[in-house]
Design a protein around this motif. Structure first.
Motif, PDB file in Angstrom:
ATOM      1  N   ALA A 107       0.752  -1.070  -0.030  1.00 15.19           N
ATOM      2  CA  ALA A 107       0.046   0.091  -0.078  1.00 15.19           C
ATOM      3  C   ALA A 107       0.863   1.371  -0.043  1.00 15.19           C
ATOM      4  CB  ALA A 107      -1.106   0.099   1.110  1.00 15.19           C
ATOM      5  N   ASN A 108       1.927   1.220   0.716  1.00 11.59           N
ATOM      6  CA  ASN A 108       2.809   2.349   0.816  1.00 11.59           C
ATOM      7  C   ASN A 108       3.509   2.691  -0.352  1.00 11.59           C
ATOM      8  OD1 ASN A 108       2.233   3.617   3.374  1.00 11.59           O
ATOM      9  ND2 ASN A 108       2.930   2.182   4.218  1.00 11.59           N
ATOM     10  N   ARG A 109       3.292   1.980  -1.389  1.00  9.16           N
ATOM     11  CA  ARG A 109       4.031   2.363  -2.650  1.00  9.16           C
ATOM     12  C   ARG A 109       3.511   3.457  -3.273  1.00  9.16           C
ATOM     13  NH1 ARG A 109       3.200  -2.402  -6.106  1.00  9.16           N
ATOM     14  NH2 ARG A 109       4.720  -1.059  -7.437  1.00  9.16           N
ATOM     15  N   PHE A 110       2.184   3.753  -2.773  1.00  3.15           N
ATOM     16  CA  PHE A 110       1.582   4.589  -3.592  1.00  3.15           C
ATOM     17  C   PHE A 110       1.494   6.157  -2.761  1.00  3.15           C
ATOM     18  CE2 PHE A 110      -0.351   0.636  -4.595  1.00  3.15           C
ATOM     19  CZ  PHE A 110      -0.677   0.868  -6.040  1.00  3.15           C
ATOM     20  N   GLU A 111       1.711   7.124  -3.652  1.00  3.72           N
ATOM     21  CA  GLU A 111       2.230   8.379  -2.885  1.00  3.72           C
ATOM     22  C   GLU A 111       0.941   9.053  -1.999  1.00  3.72           C
ATOM     23  OE1 GLU A 111       2.839  12.582  -5.121  1.00  3.72           O
ATOM     24  OE2 GLU A 111       4.789  11.274  -5.265  1.00  3.72           O
ATOM     25  N   HIS A 112      -0.343   8.733  -2.573  1.00  8.54           N
ATOM     26  CA  HIS A 112      -1.225   9.231  -1.869  1.00  8.54           C
ATOM     27  C   HIS A 112      -1.985   8.589  -0.462  1.00  8.54           C
ATOM     28  CE1 HIS A 112      -2.903   6.592  -4.914  1.00  8.54           C
ATOM     29  NE2 HIS A 112      -4.005   6.590  -3.669  1.00  8.54           N
ATOM     30  N   VAL A 113      -1.014   7.360  -0.451  1.00 10.67           N
ATOM     31  CA  VAL A 113      -1.331   6.399   0.820  1.00 10.67           C
ATOM     32  C   VAL A 113      -0.469   6.443   1.938  1.00 10.67           C
ATOM     33  CG1 VAL A 113      -1.679   4.017   1.408  1.00 10.67           C
ATOM     34  CG2 VAL A 113      -2.470   4.628  -0.591  1.00 10.67           C
ATOM     35  N   ARG A 114      -0.863   6.622   3.188  1.00  9.01           N
ATOM     36  CA  ARG A 114      -0.198   6.642   4.378  1.00  9.01           C
ATOM     37  C   ARG A 114      -0.649   5.546   5.251  1.00  9.01           C
ATOM     38  NH1 ARG A 114      -1.206  11.587   3.191  1.00  9.01           N
ATOM     39  NH2 ARG A 114      -2.871  11.591   4.746  1.00  9.01           N
ATOM     40  N   ALA A 115      -0.170   4.329   4.964  1.00  9.13           N
ATOM     41  CA  ALA A 115      -0.771   3.279   5.539  1.00  9.13           C
ATOM     42  C   ALA A 115       0.129   2.898   6.754  1.00  9.13           C
ATOM     43  CB  ALA A 115      -0.544   1.836   4.679  1.00  9.13           C
ATOM     44  N   ALA A 116      -0.406   2.823   7.957  1.00  8.46           N
ATOM     45  CA  ALA A 116       0.131   2.252   9.250  1.00  8.46           C
ATOM     46  C   ALA A 116      -0.203   1.100   9.745  1.00  8.46           C
ATOM     47  CB  ALA A 116      -0.101   3.546  10.476  1.00  8.46           C
ATOM     48  N   LEU A 117       0.799   0.088   9.873  1.00  9.55           N
ATOM     49  CA  LEU A 117       0.580  -1.000  10.473  1.00  9.55           C
ATOM     50  C   LEU A 117       0.789  -0.911  11.944  1.00  9.55           C
ATOM     51  CD1 LEU A 117       0.616  -4.291  10.625  1.00  9.55           C
ATOM     52  CD2 LEU A 117       2.897  -4.239  10.529  1.00  9.55           C
ATOM     53  N   VAL A 118      -0.474  -1.140  12.694  1.00  7.56           N
ATOM     54  CA  VAL A 118      -0.526  -1.159  14.220  1.00  7.56           C
ATOM     55  C   VAL A 118      -0.898  -2.361  14.819  1.00  7.56           C
ATOM     56  CG1 VAL A 118      -1.358   1.305  13.863  1.00  7.56           C
ATOM     57  CG2 VAL A 118      -3.083  -0.432  14.159  1.00  7.56           C
ATOM     58  N   HIS A 119      -0.391  -2.378  16.078  1.00  4.79           N
ATOM     59  CA  HIS A 119      -0.595  -3.489  17.056  1.00  4.79           C
ATOM     60  C   HIS A 119      -1.445  -3.355  18.166  1.00  4.79           C
ATOM     61  CE1 HIS A 119       1.900  -5.748  14.351  1.00  4.79           C
ATOM     62  NE2 HIS A 119       2.831  -4.705  14.394  1.00  4.79           N
TER      63      HIS A 119
END
Length: 149
Positions: free
Chosen positions: A78-90
């Motif tokens: 997902a983070n390959r896309f400039e408009h996406v800020r995907a955060a993996l959270v636990h």
């Protein structure tokens, strides 16, 4: 686009969690754009990250949720896309910080590594937490290619 539309997608490792979270999103008043997968058969997580990124770029949703077995692979995709800020959270702290400090627009969790109650809590926090802006805005602009890193 509805002001309250969220896209959700997963691979086979996140299908059970996706079904749980779709119900929670509806209860929280969000319209859900379910981008699959819809069953336990093995599929490729990058394909679902692309679907979600396209939905965000096309204005079909304002935020997203991605799930795979660990959350790692789908967050990288997902983070390959400039408009996406995907955060993996636990945990709840990560869910809060990814919104407050990073203006994350995609929440990522692992269907095999995050328990259902923790996932539900993270989702609620992600939905309800606002971006703080201020000094964080400068940093976030660097993430999207708008500033110098």
């Amino acid at each position: 686009m509805s002001a309250k539309t969220i896209a959700i997608a997963c691979d086979h490792g996140g299908i059970e969690m996706k079904e749980l979270l779709v119900k929670d999103l509806a209860a929280l008043g969000w319209s859900v754009l379910d981008l699959g997968t819809d069953g336990p058969d093995s599929v490729d997580y990058p394909d679902f990250a692309v679907k979600l990124a396209e939905a965000l770029k096309g204005g079909k949703a304002e935020r997203g949720v991605l799930l795979c077995g660990t959350g790692i692979g789908i967050s990288i995709a997902a983070n390959r896309f400039e408009h996406v800020r995907a955060a993996l959270v636990h945990d709840a702290f990560g869910a809060r910080m990814c919104r407050q400090h990073n203006d994350a627009n995609v929440l990522v969790m692992g269907g095999r590594t995050t328990g259902p109650e923790v996932a539900r809590d993270c989702l609620k926090i992600f939905i309800e937490t606002e971006f703080e802006g201020g000094r964080h805005a400068r940093r976030v602009s660097k993430l999207s290619g708008d500033g110098q890193a």
